[in-house]
Design a protein around this motif. Sequence first.
Motif, PDB file in Angstrom:
ATOM      1  N   VAL A 595       0.699  -1.004  -0.182  1.00  0.00           N
ATOM      2  CA  VAL A 595      -0.119  -0.197   0.553  1.00  0.00           C
ATOM      3  C   VAL A 595       0.578   1.348   0.286  1.00  0.00           C
ATOM      4  N   VAL A 596       1.937   1.196   1.173  1.00  0.00           N
ATOM      5  CA  VAL A 596       2.982   2.248   1.033  1.00  0.00           C
ATOM      6  C   VAL A 596       3.268   2.672  -0.271  1.00  0.00           C
ATOM      7  N   THR A 597       4.399   1.796  -0.490  1.00  0.00           N
ATOM      8  CA  THR A 597       5.372   1.212  -2.119  1.00  0.00           C
ATOM      9  C   THR A 597       4.667   2.062  -2.823  1.00  0.00           C
ATOM     10  N   ASP A 598       2.999   1.443  -3.021  1.00  0.00           N
ATOM     11  CA  ASP A 598       2.660   1.897  -4.216  1.00  0.00           C
ATOM     12  C   ASP A 598       2.120   3.681  -4.326  1.00  0.00           C
ATOM     13  N   LEU A 599       1.593   3.845  -3.026  1.00  0.00           N
ATOM     14  CA  LEU A 599       0.989   5.099  -2.978  1.00  0.00           C
ATOM     15  C   LEU A 599       2.087   6.780  -3.387  1.00  0.00           C
ATOM     16  N   LEU A 600       3.227   5.837  -2.707  1.00  0.00           N
ATOM     17  CA  LEU A 600       4.932   7.042  -3.190  1.00  0.00           C
ATOM     18  C   LEU A 600       5.254   6.659  -4.649  1.00  0.00           C
ATOM     19  N   THR A 601       5.064   5.656  -5.520  1.00  0.00           N
ATOM     20  CA  THR A 601       5.686   5.089  -6.848  1.00  0.00           C
ATOM     21  C   THR A 601       4.460   5.866  -7.456  1.00  0.00           C
TER      22      THR A 601
END
Length: 638
Positions: A595-601
Amino acid sequence: MSSCTSCNSCDPAAAELCTAAAEADIPTVWDRYAAQQPQCGFGSLGVCCRICWKGPCRIDPFGKGPQRGICGADRDTIVARNLSRMMAAGAAGHSEHGRHIALAMQRVGHNELPAYQIRDEAKLTAVAKRLGVPTEGRAIGPIAYDVATLTLEDYRNQDHHHACNWITSSLPKKRIDKLRALDVLPHNIDATVAQIMARTSVGCDADPTNVVLGGIKGALADFTGMCLATELSDAMFGTPQPVVTTANLGVIRKDSVNIAVNGHNPLLSEVICDVARTMQDKAKAAGAKDGINIVGICCSGNEVMLRHGVPLATNYLSQELAILTGALDAMVVDVQCIMPSLGEVAECFHTRLVTTMDENKMPGATHVSFHEEHAEETARTIVEMAIDAFTLRDPKRIRISSAVSKAVVGFSAEAVIGALAKIDPDDPLKPLVDNIVNGNIRGIALFAGCNNTQSMQDGGFQTIAKKLAKNNVLLLATGCGAGAFAKLGLMTPEATNAYAGDTLKAVLTAVGEAAGLGGPLPMVLHMGSCVDNSRAVAVATAIADRLGVDLHELPLVASAPEAMSEKAVAIGTWSVCLGLPTHIGTVPQVTGSAVVTDLLTRGAGDLFGGYFIVEPNPDAAADTLLGAIEERRRALGL
Ligand code: XCC
């Protein structure tokens, strides 16, 4: 590119001095990195939670073991909280630096600090006008006091509807409107940092997206702190203009009392430079026939390098190696990025390690408490300590490095615009904008951030910069990235001639010659320390305003191939929030959460127009950055 396997650096001085360290059996940062292998997989993924004493808890990344911490927090909540706390810490670092400068300026305004003046009255007046402080018919002292007082409002305003003055006066209106609509504009730097700590403590905000958005407000508070620190420092110490100097460990001289200033805050390093000038005879009387030689390390080094041409000894990762030369008589440190190992290394030599800030002491150091009201006295004490230490050198252990490069530095936003004004005095931005539009300059890349033992020191900077320059991208740099380029000889007209693409070279030559530099501008323009990343944003904002677009529409990218510190996490995040495709060469400690990785990238791109590119391979990173620049050009119809 020469490289040393034991120290994993492409800096020739590091290779030389690492050998000295090995011979003397003195461990360096690279030895400690090796001793840490393998590094903790849970920490690397960001899925270790140490927020309360029921823990530590960790999530099994393979899905077989625990999927929640004892309180019930899952991987997404844990990763988001860890990340946001890093942003808060970064914001705290930069804004604390800014507060220190603002408090000093208030007292300068009241003539309470004899060691300091307003050296750049034009800059202060411009800042005052930007902030809405009256200037007409007023003396500079009261203007300084009012600017500092208004600046400090950004640390104490309690009205949530009133965003910090420094951020709203530093970005295009369209960007401010976007950030306001997303509710991520900070109203108060300190409160924003405190709120992140509060909402990420046990049993509070557990929605990962909400937690990260809270962190983003902290990253924008970091930007706010940076803008004010840079601009007030320029007013007090002078706005950088191009200056020719040297960089790398070869700047340490055998016949001088060598004093390194290491850290970040110019309040100390400026006075050391001033006082050293008055103590040359004393050093010579002690046997140093070339007098006192001040050299810089990390961002204290960048600050005095840009303003006074003080040579830069090195950047973050090889700071210990300055002592290994056996000819460094004192290292004076203030705040941030100072390795705690320095005391141990200094004890093996005659070098005096001097801490100066009461909240930043170190084992093995002598503490000389620094306060602005006694700045000259303190600086004199420190320089005397260095002169005394010089007499205790062991000549057999002196290993002066042969590595030294020319560096043309000092490209503040004002210096860049001033150089362009030599071509078109009525419309200074026109030559830059025209050359971006006609494609002679494909885009602009800002190199920022640290050194990191996870990569070859300075290697990624070099590879990416050469490839971008070859493809006619204008290059700016700050912090230890700038230190890397300075050491490697890439901040020179010669580097422009050797590596820049034909159209970029033609533009840099025309501007450099018009500005009286007698040749092209350097291949990479040194804009200053980490807090001076705001200078690049000032140039970008001027271009965006000129074109009537928002920042995310410009062919502008950022890269931190060796991002390391919490401050770099905050900087990278605000860069994304300002709309820039932002490359990091270090895999961030977030990949345990999809979730966080997708949000940032990806998600960040939808919200802000900017996004993170994670690519440890420098060559591939350069290609991705070039692709991002061309995509923006196409969207603009260029
Ligand atoms: Fe520190 Fe500014 Fe990073 Fe260098 S670049 S390692 S933060 S000194 Ni800012």
